[in-house]
Structure formats: C-alpha cells, structure tokens
Design a protein around this motif. Structure first.
Motif, PDB file in Angstrom:
ATOM      1  N   SER A 468       0.832  -1.197   0.000  1.00  0.00           N
ATOM      2  CA  SER A 468       0.000   0.000   0.000  1.00  0.00           C
ATOM      3  C   SER A 468       0.867   1.248   0.000  1.00  0.00           C
ATOM      4  O   SER A 468       2.073   1.190   0.241  1.00  0.00           O
ATOM      5  CB  SER A 468      -0.918   0.002   1.225  1.00  0.00           C
ATOM      6  N   LEU A 469       0.230   2.372  -0.258  1.00  0.00           N
ATOM      7  CA  LEU A 469       0.933   3.653  -0.168  1.00  0.00           C
ATOM      8  C   LEU A 469       1.516   3.853   1.225  1.00  0.00           C
ATOM      9  O   LEU A 469       2.649   4.320   1.380  1.00  0.00           O
ATOM     10  CB  LEU A 469      -0.034   4.788  -0.496  1.00  0.00           C
ATOM     11  N   SER A 470       0.749   3.488   2.245  1.00  0.00           N
ATOM     12  CA  SER A 470       1.228   3.635   3.620  1.00  0.00           C
ATOM     13  C   SER A 470       2.475   2.795   3.861  1.00  0.00           C
ATOM     14  O   SER A 470       3.410   3.237   4.537  1.00  0.00           O
ATOM     15  CB  SER A 470       0.127   3.233   4.611  1.00  0.00           C
ATOM     16  N   ASP A 471       2.496   1.572   3.302  1.00  0.00           N
ATOM     17  CA  ASP A 471       3.678   0.713   3.454  1.00  0.00           C
ATOM     18  C   ASP A 471       4.922   1.397   2.895  1.00  0.00           C
ATOM     19  O   ASP A 471       5.993   1.376   3.512  1.00  0.00           O
ATOM     20  CB  ASP A 471       3.462  -0.617   2.725  1.00  0.00           C
ATOM     21  N   VAL A 472       4.784   1.990   1.703  1.00  0.00           N
ATOM     22  CA  VAL A 472       5.926   2.626   1.054  1.00  0.00           C
ATOM     23  C   VAL A 472       6.440   3.789   1.900  1.00  0.00           C
ATOM     24  O   VAL A 472       7.652   3.938   2.121  1.00  0.00           O
ATOM     25  CB  VAL A 472       5.542   3.118  -0.364  1.00  0.00           C
TER      26      VAL A 472
END
Length: 478
Positions: A468-472
């Motif tokens: 996810s974007l949050s992971d990145v």
C-alpha cells in the motif's frame, strides 16, 4: 544479429515437449524471444501480462536438454541478468536446462501444466539470492527522501485548477452518500456552518458502518431515518458506538486532521500515517483567528509520492534503495511460506463469501481492500472500501442483505453502477511482481486512484502479497 546455424538445444521431432514460460519483467514497447530452440531464426512475440503492462511473457514448448535464449526489446538484444547467462558466439545469452530425471514433471502439449523449470519460477520466488542493500545505502536513501519532504511544502500539491467538494453536517446521511457516489469521490470534508469551520470528514468507512448498523436487529437506526438522519447526528451516534465498544465513557470526538499550504510534505505525510487517514484537507485562512477558512485541496500520499518520483526521476542513483526489488526489502504484507511466521496475515476472500463478511474484515483488520482469489489463490478481483458507495445508486442498499449477497454479486452491481466521473473505471486489479524494483512500484502507486498493488506470481497471478501507499511511506521514512 543472429545468423542461421544449429545448436544442441533445438527441438527434435517426436521428442517430449515441456511447456516453459519465459518472462521479461523490465518493460518495453515490443518484446520478442529467440533462442537455440528456434535455431536463432524465429522471433517469438511476447505479450504483456494483464494488469502488469511492463511484464512480457510467452509459453513455449521445449525438449529436455540445454537451451540458450535472448530477448529482442525495442530493436535491441538484451539478456536477463537475474537468470543464468554465459558468453558465446552470440554474445551474452541466458541459459536453461530441462531434465527428464524421475520426480520431475514433464508436460506434453496436450497436458498443460507447470514445469518446475518454468523461467518465472526462478525469477519471482521470494527469498532468491538478490543483492541486499547495505544499512549505509538505506540510510542514505532515507535521508535523501527526508530532506526533500522537509524542504518542500503542501503548496506544491495544489493543482492549477480543479474543485474540492465539502459537505455540510446538516445534510441527511443518505443524500451525502449519493453525492459521494455521483461525484466519484471516496471522502469529503465536513463543514459546520454554525461554527464556521471544517469539523471532520465523511468517508466510505462511515457508509460501511452505517450499513452494518442497519443490518443489526438491535439497532436504533432504520432505513427510513436515513432520510432525515443528518451527518452530525451520525457522527454523534458513531461516537456513542465507539464508547460502547471501547468501554470509555470519556471518549471525545476526534478533531479534524488538517494542514496548511506551507506545512512541509513530511509533516503532511506523518499526519496521514499517524492518524491512519486517507487524506488531509489543506486549509488556509488569512485571518489571525483562523476564521473564514478556505479549503484548497485534499492531500494524499499518492500526490506526495508523485512529487517524490518527479523530483528523483533523473537522479534515482542518489537513492540506492529505489533499484532494489521489492522482494528484497521489508515492504508490504506477504503471504507466509511454509514454516515462515508472519506478524500480520494477508486477508483474502473467495468470490462466494458474503458481502457482510467482507465489510467486517475491512473494519476489523483495518485494511482498505481485500484481494478476491480462486481456490488456487490466483487473483480474480479486489474489493475496496470505496466500492461500497456503488450501493447508493437507486437505493440498492435497501434491497439487499449483507449476509446473503456475495462479493461476486456486489462487484457485478458496482460494475453496472459505474460512476459517471470514472472513479470506478479502468483496471481494477493493479498488480506488480516481487522482482519489480521499488522505483517502478512507486511510479505506479503515484497514479491517482491507486492506493495499493497486489503482488502476484507471473503467469498464474497467484497472490504473494500486497503493498500500500502507507507501506511505502513507512519504509521510506523509517
């Protein structure tokens, strides 16, 4: 480049043939395959993988033995450095050896299946030997990202033109969700006319909780009440529910998480991550007391990531981590292999699972989407929180039972009720491969409307993980 001639690996008539998948995962406009099995005379066209246009593949029948091959990419001969290769009469070529030893599956053209020598088996298996980034290189990369985000402001996210939709808290909830659907947006800031300020946001998660509450036989909320039940009343009711669940009578309503146009991109990113929200309103007021605020933009991690990609596009070498394949770095949630522990399991569902089960999983697992897979865990579709707003069309939510409608039926309903503004249009399942470098994953996530990529095995589309974007951002910010 290649002339005629024979090599030891070409096919002989009457031999057992093994379907072998060749994969070129490095992009291009037109990719061809040639090798000893075609006597270097025939160029075999390769096709882009559905949902992953930078990955080209082809299935070709090979006889057991030793073969050499090479890729012709946009008029240039290339080899895959991540596969066995050697130098010879035809320059640097890849090599593959297919065996007929007992225990190794051989497939004839009439018996399709996977050979254990399929090329993508070696390319895309997580845990393969890949160059690991050093701690120093990771620190350099993170420092470079941090400096950029700290020295650039939210003002750079503002488009030259466009509209931002806000909802008054006196609107009925049902009307509010019709607006979200019709405008093709998953979230909208809330305006309190009496206070003269923005007080929160209404999102797809609110609609999910409302539908679950409507399905609760002990609920005080009825479908008829949605006609007059205001957003303000729902937010107060939601607060009461949270107090009951958490057992905290002193639970206070959350204040809106916003930012100013001159806040740094790093500050905005951290607000999104720390508060677990999808967007942060960019609000500006020329008055010292903050009255008469103007809503300028809804900032998201996608927009911030686009700024990062644009800034480092021609200097990616200054960030060594961007060249790393995502399977080699601690990023995202992966399906655990046999004997491997995983702190956070990857939530997946079959298409015949109920919509109610999907909504409960979205809430309880605190995820924004769930891969929908077949019995082999191959990706079929994906169900996201924002898909729920499709039920607002023609009061569809009043005609269904969450426990009786399947995810497959819900997705079909969503496809019929496509948003006129295109929010639900386009390729639904955005995919990537474990061998994809981080910069390629970031570029795809920077596209509007894409919040996560499903990591799949080339060819079979078997789900291996999700990013996810949050992971990145958690990875890049350390």
């Amino acid at each position: 480049m290649f002339g005629s001639g024979s090599e030891t690996g070409h096919e002989s008539r009457g031999s057992i043939l093994i379907p072998t998948r060749f994969v070129w995962p490095y992009g291009g406009r037109r990719v061809l395959l040639s090798g000893s099995f075609t006597r270097w005379l025939e160029h075999i066209p390769m096709s882009p993988m559905e949902g992953c246009p930078t990955v080209f593949q082809v299935l070709w029948n090979l006889s057991p033995g030793y073969h050499k091959y090479k890729f012709f990419v946009d008029g240039e001969w290339r080899h895959d450095e991540h596969q066995p290769f050697e130098s010879g009469n035809y320059g640097v070529v890849n090599t593959i050896f297919l065996t007929r030893e007992p225990g190794i599956a051989n497939f004839t053209p009439e018996t399709p299946g996977r050979s254990n020598m399929d090329v993508d088996n070696d390319v895309f298996v997580r845990g393969e030997a890949v160059p690991r980034i050093t701690g120093a290189d990771l620190e350099v990369s993170r420092h470079g990202i941090s400096v950029f985000l700290s020295t650039h402001t939210a003002y750079e996210l503002l488009p030259e033109s466009g509209k931002v939709i806000a909802l008054d808290i006196s609107l009925p909830v049902k009307q509010a969700f019709h607006i979200l659907y019709e405008q093709g947006i998953p979230v909208a800031p809330l305006w309190d006319f009496c206070k003269g300020q923005f007080v929160g946001v209404l999102s797809a998660l609110d609609f999910i909780l409302i539908l679950k509450e409507l399905g609760n036989h002990g609920s005080n909320l009825t479908e008829e009440e949605l006609e007059t039940h205001t957003i303000a009343a729902w937010k107060e009711g939601k607060l009461q529910l949270n107090r009951q669940i958490n057992g905290n009578a002193r639970s206070c309503p959350r204040h809106i998480i916003d930012a100013g146009p001159y806040d740094s991109l790093k500050e905005v990113s951290l607000k999104i991550l720390q508060n677990k929200v999808a967007t942060v309103p960019i609000v500006h007021s020329s008055s010292p007391d903050g009255s008469f605020p103007q809503l300028l933009h809804l900032a998201s991690l996608s927009g911030i990531l686009k700024c990062i990609c644009r800034h480092f596009r021609h200097s990616s070498s200054s960030l060594p981590v961007l060249q790393q394949p995502i399977c080699a770095i601690p990023l995202g949630t992966w399906v655990p292999r046999i004997g491997e522990s995983n702190g956070r399991p990857l939530a997946m569902l079959r298409p015949n699972a109920s919509l109610g089960a999907a909504l409960s999983l979205l809430v309880q697992a605190e995820v924004s989407s769930i891969p929908i897979v077949d019995d082999n865990d191959s990706l079929l579709d994906i169900y996201s929180r924002s898909d729920i707003t499709a039920l607002a069309k023609d009061k569809a939510y009043t005609q269904i039972s969450l426990d009786e409608m399947s995810i497959h039926q819900a997705l079909q309903l969503g496809q019929v009720a496509n948003s006129p503004y295109g929010f639900f249009s386009g390729q639904r399942c955005q995919m990537c491969l474990g061998s994809d470098p981080l910069h390629k994953v970031m570029e795809r996530l920077a596209n509007p409307g894409i919040r996560r990529l499903v990591i799949v095995e080339a060819g079979s589309k078997r789900v291996e993980g999700i990013i996810s974007l949050s992971d990145v951002f958690r990875f890049l910010l350390g």
